[in-house]
Design a protein around this motif. Structure first.
Motif, PDB file in Angstrom:
ATOM      1  N   VAL A   1       1.128  -0.990  -0.184  1.00  0.00           N
ATOM      2  CA  VAL A   1      -0.281   0.032   0.151  1.00  0.00           C
ATOM      3  C   VAL A   1       0.897   1.251  -0.431  1.00  0.00           C
ATOM      4  N   VAL A   2       0.656   2.200  -0.196  1.00  0.00           N
ATOM      5  CA  VAL A   2       1.992   3.269  -0.918  1.00  0.00           C
ATOM      6  C   VAL A   2       0.587   4.480  -0.891  1.00  0.00           C
ATOM      7  N   LEU A   3       1.302   5.472   0.419  1.00  0.00           N
ATOM      8  CA  LEU A   3       0.664   6.535   0.390  1.00  0.00           C
ATOM      9  C   LEU A   3       1.348   7.881  -0.494  1.00  0.00           C
ATOM     10  N   ILE A   4       1.038   8.265  -1.259  1.00  0.00           N
ATOM     11  CA  ILE A   4       1.591   9.549  -1.578  1.00  0.00           C
ATOM     12  C   ILE A   4       1.469  11.035  -1.066  1.00  0.00           C
ATOM     13  N   ASN A   5       2.315  11.537  -0.239  1.00  0.00           N
ATOM     14  CA  ASN A   5       2.353  12.839   0.621  1.00  0.00           C
ATOM     15  C   ASN A   5       0.483  12.801   1.179  1.00  0.00           C
ATOM     16  N   PRO A   6       0.765  11.951   2.094  1.00  0.00           N
ATOM     17  CA  PRO A   6       0.037  11.654   2.923  1.00  0.00           C
ATOM     18  C   PRO A   6      -0.522  12.955   4.137  1.00  0.00           C
TER      19      PRO A   6
ATOM     20  N   HIS B   1       3.782   2.313   2.082  1.00  0.00           N
ATOM     21  CA  HIS B   1       4.655   2.530   1.483  1.00  0.00           C
ATOM     22  C   HIS B   1       4.595   4.269   2.082  1.00  0.00           C
ATOM     23  N   LEU B   2       5.101   4.994   3.114  1.00  0.00           N
ATOM     24  CA  LEU B   2       5.038   6.666   2.829  1.00  0.00           C
ATOM     25  C   LEU B   2       5.625   7.464   2.757  1.00  0.00           C
TER      26      LEU B   2
ATOM     27  N   ASN C   1       7.849   1.663   4.755  1.00  0.00           N
ATOM     28  CA  ASN C   1       9.066   2.535   4.020  1.00  0.00           C
ATOM     29  C   ASN C   1       9.013   3.454   3.790  1.00  0.00           C
ATOM     30  N   VAL C   2      10.018   4.471   4.116  1.00  0.00           N
ATOM     31  CA  VAL C   2       9.401   6.177   3.509  1.00  0.00           C
ATOM     32  C   VAL C   2      10.398   5.939   2.734  1.00  0.00           C
TER      33      VAL C   2
ATOM     34  N   ASP D   1       9.906  10.641  -7.020  1.00  0.00           N
ATOM     35  CA  ASP D   1      11.013   9.399  -8.252  1.00  0.00           C
ATOM     36  C   ASP D   1      11.677   8.346  -7.755  1.00  0.00           C
ATOM     37  N   GLU D   2      12.186   8.832  -6.381  1.00  0.00           N
ATOM     38  CA  GLU D   2      13.005   7.590  -5.846  1.00  0.00           C
ATOM     39  C   GLU D   2      11.949   6.425  -5.984  1.00  0.00           C
ATOM     40  N   PHE D   3      10.900   6.924  -5.438  1.00  0.00           N
ATOM     41  CA  PHE D   3      10.290   5.088  -5.183  1.00  0.00           C
ATOM     42  C   PHE D   3       9.473   5.075  -6.843  1.00  0.00           C
ATOM     43  N   PHE D   4       9.501   5.481  -8.085  1.00  0.00           N
ATOM     44  CA  PHE D   4       9.433   4.564  -8.624  1.00  0.00           C
ATOM     45  C   PHE D   4      10.800   4.497  -9.857  1.00  0.00           C
TER      46      PHE D   4
END
Length: 155
Positions: A4-9, A30-31, A58-59, A64-67
């Motif tokens: 599960v990935v949260l972009i800028n929660p 993943h945050l 994972n933070v 860009d780093e995530f992709f």
């Protein structure tokens, strides 16, 4: 089993509820920074998140780093800006289910670049969106349902 990935929660209670969901579902959370709150050990303890130490977390410094480090072909982008319902997606073990911030969603440039990987939760036109934690639960548990034979309740 899933990511599960949260972009800028932005809302700590949503992220806390999603963290609890991930622990119970055996999913990695993943945050992606920037975050709208503090996740230091002291802040987490103060919020009463006694399960946080059980979370596979994972933070990432930025999107860009995530992709760069993860396979785009395993990603599903949850958005209100598509017509493809989440239950038409084929989830596989190891997939990433990506959600945007509570206030902005996922950046439209990302959505436009990966239109074929976008999914939505069907809603009437009376509502604008669902709470982030509820949306995460709906989609994550359908992914588990699709792969239940591989779901390890003893992990």
């Amino acid at each position: 089993m899933f990511n599960v990935v949260l972009i800028n929660p932005q809302i700590p209670h949503n992220t806390g509820a999603i963290g609890r969901l991930c622990v119970n579902a055996g999913a990695t959370l993943h945050l992606i920074k920037p975050l709208g709150f503090d996740i230091s050990e002291k802040a987490v303890k103060r919020a009463g998140l006694d399960y946080w130490n059980k979370l596979d977390l994972n933070v990432w410094e930025n999107i860009d780093e995530f992709f760069e480090k993860n396979d785009i072909n395993k990603m599903h982008f949850a958005t209100t800006k598509t017509n493809k319902p989440y239950f038409k997606a084929k989830f596989k073990k190891g997939d990433f289910i990506i959600f945007g911030s509570e206030t902005k969603g996922i950046d439209e440039n990302i959505l436009n670049k990966h239109k074929d990987r976008c999914i939505t939760i069907p809603m009437t036109k009376e509502g604008r969106s669902l709470n982030l934690a509820i949306s995460t639960g709906i989609i994550l548990y359908d992914a588990i349902r699709q792969n239940f034979d591989e779901f390890d309740i003893n992990q």
